[in-house]
Design a protein around this motif. Structure first.
Motif, PDB file in Angstrom:
ATOM      1  N   ASP A 107      39.163  48.376  43.378  1.00  0.00           N
ATOM      2  CA  ASP A 107      40.075  47.840  44.383  1.00  0.00           C
ATOM      3  C   ASP A 107      40.091  46.283  43.954  1.00  0.00           C
ATOM      4  O   ASP A 107      39.210  45.653  43.317  1.00  0.00           O
ATOM      5  N   ALA A 108      41.076  45.694  44.664  1.00  0.00           N
ATOM      6  CA  ALA A 108      41.249  44.311  44.402  1.00  0.00           C
ATOM      7  C   ALA A 108      41.997  43.647  45.467  1.00  0.00           C
ATOM      8  O   ALA A 108      42.848  44.532  46.071  1.00  0.00           O
ATOM      9  N   HIS A 109      41.807  42.426  45.851  1.00  0.00           N
ATOM     10  CA  HIS A 109      42.712  41.791  46.793  1.00  0.00           C
ATOM     11  C   HIS A 109      43.081  40.387  46.433  1.00  0.00           C
ATOM     12  O   HIS A 109      42.794  39.402  47.089  1.00  0.00           O
ATOM     13  N   PRO A 110      43.933  40.463  45.270  1.00  0.00           N
ATOM     14  CA  PRO A 110      44.700  39.457  44.733  1.00  0.00           C
ATOM     15  C   PRO A 110      45.292  38.326  46.032  1.00  0.00           C
ATOM     16  O   PRO A 110      46.243  39.070  46.822  1.00  0.00           O
ATOM     17  N   LYS A 111      45.245  37.079  45.668  1.00  0.00           N
ATOM     18  CA  LYS A 111      46.101  36.140  46.602  1.00  0.00           C
ATOM     19  C   LYS A 111      47.452  35.939  45.906  1.00  0.00           C
ATOM     20  O   LYS A 111      47.631  36.219  44.776  1.00  0.00           O
ATOM     21  N   ALA A 112      48.361  35.451  46.742  1.00  0.00           N
ATOM     22  CA  ALA A 112      49.825  35.305  45.921  1.00  0.00           C
ATOM     23  C   ALA A 112      49.624  34.498  44.727  1.00  0.00           C
ATOM     24  O   ALA A 112      48.896  33.309  44.886  1.00  0.00           O
ATOM     25  N   GLY A 113      50.548  34.831  43.650  1.00  0.00           N
ATOM     26  CA  GLY A 113      50.333  33.914  42.642  1.00  0.00           C
ATOM     27  C   GLY A 113      49.250  34.421  41.418  1.00  0.00           C
ATOM     28  O   GLY A 113      49.411  33.992  40.331  1.00  0.00           O
ATOM     29  N   ASP A 114      48.293  35.189  41.803  1.00  0.00           N
ATOM     30  CA  ASP A 114      47.036  35.772  41.000  1.00  0.00           C
ATOM     31  C   ASP A 114      47.771  36.497  40.026  1.00  0.00           C
ATOM     32  O   ASP A 114      48.627  37.468  40.300  1.00  0.00           O
ATOM     33  N   LYS A 115      47.288  36.345  38.948  1.00  0.00           N
ATOM     34  CA  LYS A 115      47.570  37.265  37.669  1.00  0.00           C
ATOM     35  C   LYS A 115      46.247  38.042  37.338  1.00  0.00           C
ATOM     36  O   LYS A 115      45.192  37.472  37.102  1.00  0.00           O
ATOM     37  N   LEU A 116      46.240  39.556  37.426  1.00  0.00           N
ATOM     38  CA  LEU A 116      45.330  40.511  37.137  1.00  0.00           C
ATOM     39  C   LEU A 116      45.331  41.303  35.862  1.00  0.00           C
ATOM     40  O   LEU A 116      46.588  41.961  35.495  1.00  0.00           O
ATOM     41  N   GLU A 117      44.413  41.039  35.014  1.00  0.00           N
ATOM     42  CA  GLU A 117      44.514  42.030  33.622  1.00  0.00           C
ATOM     43  C   GLU A 117      43.975  43.316  34.277  1.00  0.00           C
ATOM     44  O   GLU A 117      43.247  43.330  35.170  1.00  0.00           O
ATOM     45  N   ILE A 118      44.668  44.528  33.661  1.00  0.00           N
ATOM     46  CA  ILE A 118      44.232  45.870  34.139  1.00  0.00           C
ATOM     47  C   ILE A 118      43.165  46.390  33.125  1.00  0.00           C
ATOM     48  O   ILE A 118      43.336  46.216  32.226  1.00  0.00           O
ATOM     49  N   PRO A 119      42.032  46.725  33.717  1.00  0.00           N
ATOM     50  CA  PRO A 119      40.879  47.589  32.762  1.00  0.00           C
ATOM     51  C   PRO A 119      41.680  48.781  32.061  1.00  0.00           C
ATOM     52  O   PRO A 119      42.778  49.195  32.549  1.00  0.00           O
ATOM     53  N   HIS A 120      40.771  49.235  31.102  1.00  0.00           N
ATOM     54  CA  HIS A 120      41.227  50.402  30.210  1.00  0.00           C
ATOM     55  C   HIS A 120      40.220  51.355  30.038  1.00  0.00           C
ATOM     56  O   HIS A 120      39.085  50.637  29.621  1.00  0.00           O
ATOM     57  N   TYR A 121      40.338  52.537  30.153  1.00  0.00           N
ATOM     58  CA  TYR A 121      39.387  53.668  30.057  1.00  0.00           C
ATOM     59  C   TYR A 121      39.896  54.480  28.841  1.00  0.00           C
ATOM     60  O   TYR A 121      40.918  55.149  29.327  1.00  0.00           O
ATOM     61  N   LYS A 122      39.396  54.476  27.618  1.00  0.00           N
ATOM     62  CA  LYS A 122      39.808  55.476  26.770  1.00  0.00           C
ATOM     63  C   LYS A 122      40.041  56.708  27.160  1.00  0.00           C
ATOM     64  O   LYS A 122      38.990  57.489  27.610  1.00  0.00           O
ATOM     65  N   GLY A 123      41.116  57.388  26.837  1.00  0.00           N
ATOM     66  CA  GLY A 123      41.318  58.970  27.289  1.00  0.00           C
ATOM     67  C   GLY A 123      41.632  59.111  28.663  1.00  0.00           C
ATOM     68  O   GLY A 123      42.014  60.322  29.109  1.00  0.00           O
ATOM     69  N   LYS A 165      43.960  58.244  32.219  1.00  0.00           N
ATOM     70  CA  LYS A 165      45.160  57.681  32.614  1.00  0.00           C
ATOM     71  C   LYS A 165      45.030  56.896  33.999  1.00  0.00           C
ATOM     72  O   LYS A 165      44.563  57.263  34.881  1.00  0.00           O
ATOM     73  N   PRO A 166      46.111  55.647  33.891  1.00  0.00           N
ATOM     74  CA  PRO A 166      45.820  54.994  34.947  1.00  0.00           C
ATOM     75  C   PRO A 166      46.786  55.124  36.416  1.00  0.00           C
ATOM     76  O   PRO A 166      48.134  55.806  36.063  1.00  0.00           O
ATOM     77  N   PHE A 167      46.294  55.155  37.561  1.00  0.00           N
ATOM     78  CA  PHE A 167      47.221  55.308  38.879  1.00  0.00           C
ATOM     79  C   PHE A 167      47.076  53.941  39.795  1.00  0.00           C
ATOM     80  O   PHE A 167      45.980  53.892  40.077  1.00  0.00           O
ATOM     81  N   LEU A 168      47.893  53.079  39.635  1.00  0.00           N
ATOM     82  CA  LEU A 168      47.559  51.876  40.661  1.00  0.00           C
ATOM     83  C   LEU A 168      48.544  52.145  41.918  1.00  0.00           C
ATOM     84  O   LEU A 168      49.662  52.125  42.100  1.00  0.00           O
ATOM     85  N   TYR A 169      47.807  52.174  43.067  1.00  0.00           N
ATOM     86  CA  TYR A 169      48.399  52.381  44.318  1.00  0.00           C
ATOM     87  C   TYR A 169      48.425  50.849  45.119  1.00  0.00           C
ATOM     88  O   TYR A 169      47.278  50.266  45.391  1.00  0.00           O
ATOM     89  N   VAL A 170      49.590  50.399  45.924  1.00  0.00           N
ATOM     90  CA  VAL A 170      49.315  49.267  46.569  1.00  0.00           C
ATOM     91  C   VAL A 170      49.321  49.583  48.221  1.00  0.00           C
ATOM     92  O   VAL A 170      50.205  50.269  48.710  1.00  0.00           O
ATOM     93  N   LEU A 171      48.243  49.430  48.700  1.00  0.00           N
ATOM     94  CA  LEU A 171      47.905  49.676  50.180  1.00  0.00           C
ATOM     95  C   LEU A 171      48.930  48.869  50.941  1.00  0.00           C
ATOM     96  O   LEU A 171      49.445  49.127  51.799  1.00  0.00           O
ATOM     97  N   ASN A 172      48.992  47.545  50.559  1.00  0.00           N
ATOM     98  CA  ASN A 172      49.608  46.525  51.336  1.00  0.00           C
ATOM     99  C   ASN A 172      49.726  45.313  50.508  1.00  0.00           C
ATOM    100  O   ASN A 172      49.054  44.839  49.819  1.00  0.00           O
ATOM    101  N   GLY A 173      51.281  44.760  50.582  1.00  0.00           N
ATOM    102  CA  GLY A 173      51.488  43.532  49.889  1.00  0.00           C
ATOM    103  C   GLY A 173      52.398  43.922  48.868  1.00  0.00           C
ATOM    104  O   GLY A 173      53.252  44.719  48.938  1.00  0.00           O
ATOM    105  N   PRO A 221      48.475  51.271  27.948  1.00  0.00           N
ATOM    106  CA  PRO A 221      47.541  50.468  28.891  1.00  0.00           C
ATOM    107  C   PRO A 221      48.622  49.645  29.837  1.00  0.00           C
ATOM    108  O   PRO A 221      49.684  49.616  29.366  1.00  0.00           O
ATOM    109  N   LEU A 222      48.249  49.675  31.115  1.00  0.00           N
ATOM    110  CA  LEU A 222      49.017  49.064  32.084  1.00  0.00           C
ATOM    111  C   LEU A 222      48.946  47.743  31.608  1.00  0.00           C
ATOM    112  O   LEU A 222      48.272  46.954  31.393  1.00  0.00           O
TER     113      LEU A 222
END
Length: 248
Positions: free
Chosen positions: A164-180, A182-190, A211-212
């Motif tokens: 999980d992550a809780h970025p603040k407005a304006g934050d930029k996040l790199e997405i991790p990568h696991y070989k083999g 697949k990513p699924f990114l869900y926005v709970l709120n925001g 990669p994302l």
């Protein structure tokens, strides 16, 4: 190519004092699979439980369940003899195995939470219950769940990782990568933006080929990020996770 799961068409199997919006991850895919799951990620129940509610003692079989409370406190009791308040920063993993019973009560303020159902790699494993205290304001990624041989604080009997992550407005996040995986990114709120694509409450994004890319938080946001082995062996005997072939 980025693929987005939009909000608004999710199943709602329960409404009222105990309301569930059921995110069926396969809805993000272009083709109809006949199953609700994204690999072993069966479904994400975005639940709201009102003050005074009791979800009576009930059984789960062959479900791996992460309880992720965002708001409020749920009072947990189970067949292993544990009683604990579950709230933001207090994670609970129920590895149901061949049988696990639990009860949840809401004594004070309403609870908003995710119950995340993963299909285990095998049927009728030994049941277990795990708890972990984590930061609630981590602006970058925090590894919550991983396979048994990983360094994650909570284990799962499947080749799946959950952050999980809780970025603040304006934050930029790199997405991790696991070989083999697949990513699924869900926005709970925001609200976030990724390659000019906006993803907001109860929406998700994936890319099955690449990669994302990095994301930008448009406002204070809570995100849950999965990495899933799409071809992992899995049990289809779960009380909830096994329902995928019989869609709501």
């Amino acid at each position: 190519m980025l693929q987005k799961l939009s909000a608004g068409n999710h199943a709602q199997p329960f409404r009222g004092p105990f309301s569930i919006t059921r995110i069926q991850p396969s809805d993000i895919l272009k083709e109809e699979t006949g199953d609700s799951a994204f690999g072993p990620l069966s479904n994400i129940d975005h639940a709201v439980m009102k003050k005074g509610l009791t979800v009576k003692m009930h059984e789960h079989v062959n479900d791996e369940i992460l309880s992720y409370v965002w708001k409020g406190t749920s009072y947990h009791k189970d067949s292993a003899g544990f009683e604990a308040p579950i709230k933001a920063g207090k994670l609970m993993m129920m590895n149901a195995g061949f049988s696990f019973w639990h009860e949840e009560k809401v004594k004070k303020d309403s609870v908003e939470m995710l119950q995340i159902f993963i299909r285990p790699g095998k049927t009728d494993l030994k049941p277990a219950i795990q708890f972990h205290d984590k930061p609630t304001v981590n602006r970058n990624w925090y590894l919550m769940v991983g396979p048994e041989d990983s360094q994650a604080p909570l284990y799962i009997r499947q080749n799946t990782y959950i952050f999980d992550a809780h970025p603040k407005a304006g934050d930029k996040l790199e997405i991790p990568h696991y070989k083999g995986l697949k990513p699924f990114l869900y926005v709970l709120n925001g609200k976030i933006t990724m390659n000019d694509m906006e993803i907001t409450n109860q929406e998700a994004i994936t890319d099955l080929e690449n990669p994302l890319p990095f994301l930008t938080a448009n406002e204070d946001t809570t995100i849950v990020l999965f990495f899933v082995d799409m071809h992992a062996p899995m049990s289809m005997e779960g009380t909830i996770s096994g329902l995928g072939l019989r869609r709501e």
